[in-house]
Write an enzyme that holds these catalytic residues in place. Structure first.
Site, PDB file in Angstrom:
ATOM      1  N   GLY A  58       0.833  -1.211   0.000  1.00 14.17           N
ATOM      2  CA  GLY A  58       0.000   0.000   0.000  1.00 14.17           C
ATOM      3  C   GLY A  58       0.858   1.248   0.000  1.00 14.17           C
ATOM      4  CB  ALA A  59       4.416   1.706  -0.930  1.00 13.68           C
ATOM      5  CG  ASP A  90      -5.305  -8.271  -5.582  1.00 13.13           C
ATOM      6  OD1 ASP A  90      -5.331  -7.888  -4.381  1.00 13.13           O
ATOM      7  OD2 ASP A  90      -6.315  -8.689  -6.177  1.00 13.13           O
ATOM      8  CB  VAL A  91      -1.838  -7.406  -0.715  1.00  9.52           C
ATOM      9  CG1 VAL A  91      -0.702  -6.475  -1.065  1.00  9.52           C
ATOM     10  CG2 VAL A  91      -3.093  -6.635  -0.309  1.00  9.52           C
ATOM     11  CG  ASN A 107       0.040   0.916   4.799  1.00  6.64           C
ATOM     12  OD1 ASN A 107      -0.451   1.582   5.703  1.00  6.64           O
ATOM     13  ND2 ASN A 107      -0.131   1.242   3.509  1.00  6.64           N
ATOM     14  CE1 TYR A 128      -9.962  -0.586   7.625  1.00  5.76           C
ATOM     15  CE2 TYR A 128     -10.685   0.283   9.740  1.00  5.76           C
ATOM     16  CZ  TYR A 128      -9.763   0.243   8.707  1.00  5.76           C
ATOM     17  OH  TYR A 128      -8.646   1.048   8.754  1.00  5.76           O
ATOM     18  CB  ALA A 179     -13.781  -8.806  11.709  1.00  8.98           C
ATOM     19  CE  LYS A 228      -7.000  -2.161   8.858  1.00  8.51           C
ATOM     20  NZ  LYS A 228      -5.665  -2.211   8.224  1.00  8.51           N
ATOM     21  CB  ILE A 286      -4.429   8.920   9.301  1.00  6.49           C
ATOM     22  CG1 ILE A 286      -4.123   8.143  10.600  1.00  6.49           C
ATOM     23  CG2 ILE A 286      -3.165   9.540   8.700  1.00  6.49           C
ATOM     24  CD1 ILE A 286      -3.561   8.948  11.748  1.00  6.49           C
TER      25      ILE A 286
HETATM   26  P1  NAP Z   1      -5.350   4.711   1.175  1.00  4.79           P
HETATM   27  O1  NAP Z   1      -4.936   6.125   1.123  1.00  4.79           O
HETATM   28  O2  NAP Z   1      -6.710   4.318   0.701  1.00  4.79           O
HETATM   29  O3  NAP Z   1      -4.231   3.837   0.398  1.00  4.79           O
HETATM   30  C1  NAP Z   1      -4.351   2.437   0.393  1.00  4.79           C
HETATM   31  C2  NAP Z   1      -3.160   1.812  -0.270  1.00  4.79           C
HETATM   32  O4  NAP Z   1      -3.344   0.388  -0.210  1.00  4.79           O
HETATM   33  C3  NAP Z   1      -3.031   2.190  -1.739  1.00  4.79           C
HETATM   34  O5  NAP Z   1      -1.675   2.351  -2.104  1.00  4.79           O
HETATM   35  C4  NAP Z   1      -3.625   0.977  -2.452  1.00  4.79           C
HETATM   36  O6  NAP Z   1      -3.063   0.700  -3.728  1.00  4.79           O
HETATM   37  C5  NAP Z   1      -3.238  -0.141  -1.517  1.00  4.79           C
HETATM   38  N1  NAP Z   1      -4.116  -1.309  -1.704  1.00  4.79           N
HETATM   39  C6  NAP Z   1      -5.442  -1.395  -1.440  1.00  4.79           C
HETATM   40  N2  NAP Z   1      -5.884  -2.622  -1.794  1.00  4.79           N
HETATM   41  C7  NAP Z   1      -4.817  -3.295  -2.294  1.00  4.79           C
HETATM   42  C8  NAP Z   1      -4.640  -4.574  -2.856  1.00  4.79           C
HETATM   43  N3  NAP Z   1      -5.645  -5.458  -2.952  1.00  4.79           N
HETATM   44  N4  NAP Z   1      -3.407  -4.935  -3.289  1.00  4.79           N
HETATM   45  C9  NAP Z   1      -2.373  -4.070  -3.194  1.00  4.79           C
HETATM   46  N5  NAP Z   1      -2.480  -2.840  -2.673  1.00  4.79           N
HETATM   47  C10 NAP Z   1      -3.691  -2.453  -2.242  1.00  4.79           C
HETATM   48  O7  NAP Z   1      -5.269   4.134   2.680  1.00  4.79           O
HETATM   49  P2  NAP Z   1      -4.598   4.758   4.001  1.00  4.79           P
HETATM   50  O8  NAP Z   1      -5.594   5.629   4.645  1.00  4.79           O
HETATM   51  O9  NAP Z   1      -3.244   5.239   3.714  1.00  4.79           O
HETATM   52  O10 NAP Z   1      -4.532   3.435   4.908  1.00  4.79           O
HETATM   53  C11 NAP Z   1      -3.381   2.612   4.952  1.00  4.79           C
HETATM   54  C12 NAP Z   1      -3.579   1.584   6.052  1.00  4.79           C
HETATM   55  O11 NAP Z   1      -3.804   2.244   7.290  1.00  4.79           O
HETATM   56  C13 NAP Z   1      -4.784   0.686   5.819  1.00  4.79           C
HETATM   57  O12 NAP Z   1      -4.501  -0.622   6.244  1.00  4.79           O
HETATM   58  C14 NAP Z   1      -5.839   1.297   6.708  1.00  4.79           C
HETATM   59  O13 NAP Z   1      -6.808   0.360   7.114  1.00  4.79           O
HETATM   60  C15 NAP Z   1      -5.000   1.771   7.862  1.00  4.79           C
HETATM   61  N6  NAP Z   1      -5.631   2.841   8.636  1.00  4.79           N
HETATM   62  C16 NAP Z   1      -5.974   4.019   8.036  1.00  4.79           C
HETATM   63  C17 NAP Z   1      -6.578   5.003   8.800  1.00  4.79           C
HETATM   64  C18 NAP Z   1      -6.972   6.332   8.213  1.00  4.79           C
HETATM   65  O14 NAP Z   1      -7.664   7.101   8.917  1.00  4.79           O
HETATM   66  N7  NAP Z   1      -6.586   6.676   7.009  1.00  4.79           N
HETATM   67  C19 NAP Z   1      -6.830   4.785  10.159  1.00  4.79           C
HETATM   68  C20 NAP Z   1      -6.460   3.572  10.721  1.00  4.79           C
HETATM   69  C21 NAP Z   1      -5.857   2.609   9.951  1.00  4.79           C
HETATM   70  P3  NAP Z   1      -3.320   1.679  -5.008  1.00  4.79           P
HETATM   71  O15 NAP Z   1      -2.563   2.941  -4.705  1.00  4.79           O
HETATM   72  O16 NAP Z   1      -2.749   0.930  -6.152  1.00  4.79           O
HETATM   73  O17 NAP Z   1      -4.791   1.880  -5.083  1.00  4.79           O
END
Ligand code: NAP
Length: 248
Positions: A14-15, A64-65, A91, A156, A158, A160, A189
């Protein structure tokens, strides 16, 4: 504090965007070679390009993870190219919000596959070289929702919560190989994941947070970098909540 890495290589899922991108850029800045993984090639490539532009070393793979075979194939080819992948940051994650009775089986499966099963796939395929080298760092990104639950986010939550149980078990299994495993539980975030919330919802969320604001990806990245460094050698099996004090 100056963090020590000694020529390590990290794989960050998810980089491409948000928290994962910030983690990848922070590790790259600190001299770690970073393998940027995301679903679409354009996003992981742009993360790797940014690290290289900043003087770091990076490469990218679109994987695709949620697909165990795709993860296995990617790991095989990466382990031929990089003798060791020392740091794994799981991530990548998605949300599919909806009350549990309205959640389809396919949405449920998709969230569990992407958020939880993926962590198992990457660990299973990357842990052997870490174990041989007697050094490794695994960071899994959970969420405060995995600690407290949330109406409308059962799948979500479950996934996490599952990450926390997985991480604690891995910490116990791999401790004898000096591989540490820790979990971060971010609160709200500012990323694409939360950008679709309307301003009123954002304001009411901010009112629940003692620090009165949402967090920034960089605030998760700094903690991740510390836990990946030599300096964090005696920390394993822990869950670190980074949420402006929302859950105490
Ligand atoms: P984001 O901005 O939506 O980015 C998600 C990233 O994950 C993207 O790079 C996406 O790839 C990648 N991804 C999604 N599905 C994938 C798959 N099947 N295979 C490979 N890559 C995949 O998310 P974020 O807010 O940064 O969140 C990152 C992590 O932190 C997640 O696990 C989320 O649950 C956790 N988190 C986020 C928050 C928040 O408030 N934002 C709070 C708590 C926890 P693409 O770029 O190619 O689409």
């Amino acid at each position: 504090m100056n963090l020590t890495f000694n020529n390590k290589t990290a794989l960050v899922t998810g980089a491409g965007r948000g928290i994962g991108r910030s983690i990848a850029e922070e590790l790259g800045y600190l001299g770690v070679t970073v393998i940027c993984v995301s679903k679409s090639e354009s996003s992981c490539k742009s993360a790797a390009d940014a690290i290289i532009k900043n003087g770091g070393e990076a490469t990218f793979r679109s994987v695709d993870v949620a697909d165990s075979k795709a993860v296995e194939v990617a790991c095989k080819s990466l382990l031929e190219e990089f003798t060791n992948i020392d740091i794994l940051v799981n991530n990548a994650g998605i949300v599919k919000d909806g009350l549990v009775l309205r959640t389809s089986v396919s949405d449920w499966d998709n969230v569990i596959q992407t958020n939880l099963n993926s962590c198992f796939y990457w660990v299973k395929n990357l842990v052997h070289p870490m174990a041989r080298k007697r050094w490794g760092r695994i960071i899994n990104i959970s969420s405060v929702i995995g600690l407290v639950g949330n109406a409308g986010q059962a799948s979500y939550a479950a996934s996490k919560a599952g990450i926390i149980g997985l991480s604690k078990s891995l910490a116990k299994e791999f401790a004898s190989r000096t591989i540490t495993v820790n979990t971060l539980a971010p609160g709200f975030i500012e990323t694409d994941m939360t950008s679709r919330l309307d301003e009123r919802t954002k304001d009411s969320i901010a009112n629940l947070i003692p620090l009165r604001r949402m967090g920034k990806p960089d605030e998760i990245a700094k903690m991740t970098a510390y836990l990946c460094s030599e300096e964090a050698s005696y920390i394993t099996g822990q869950v670190f909540t980074i949420d402006g004090g929302m859950v105490m």
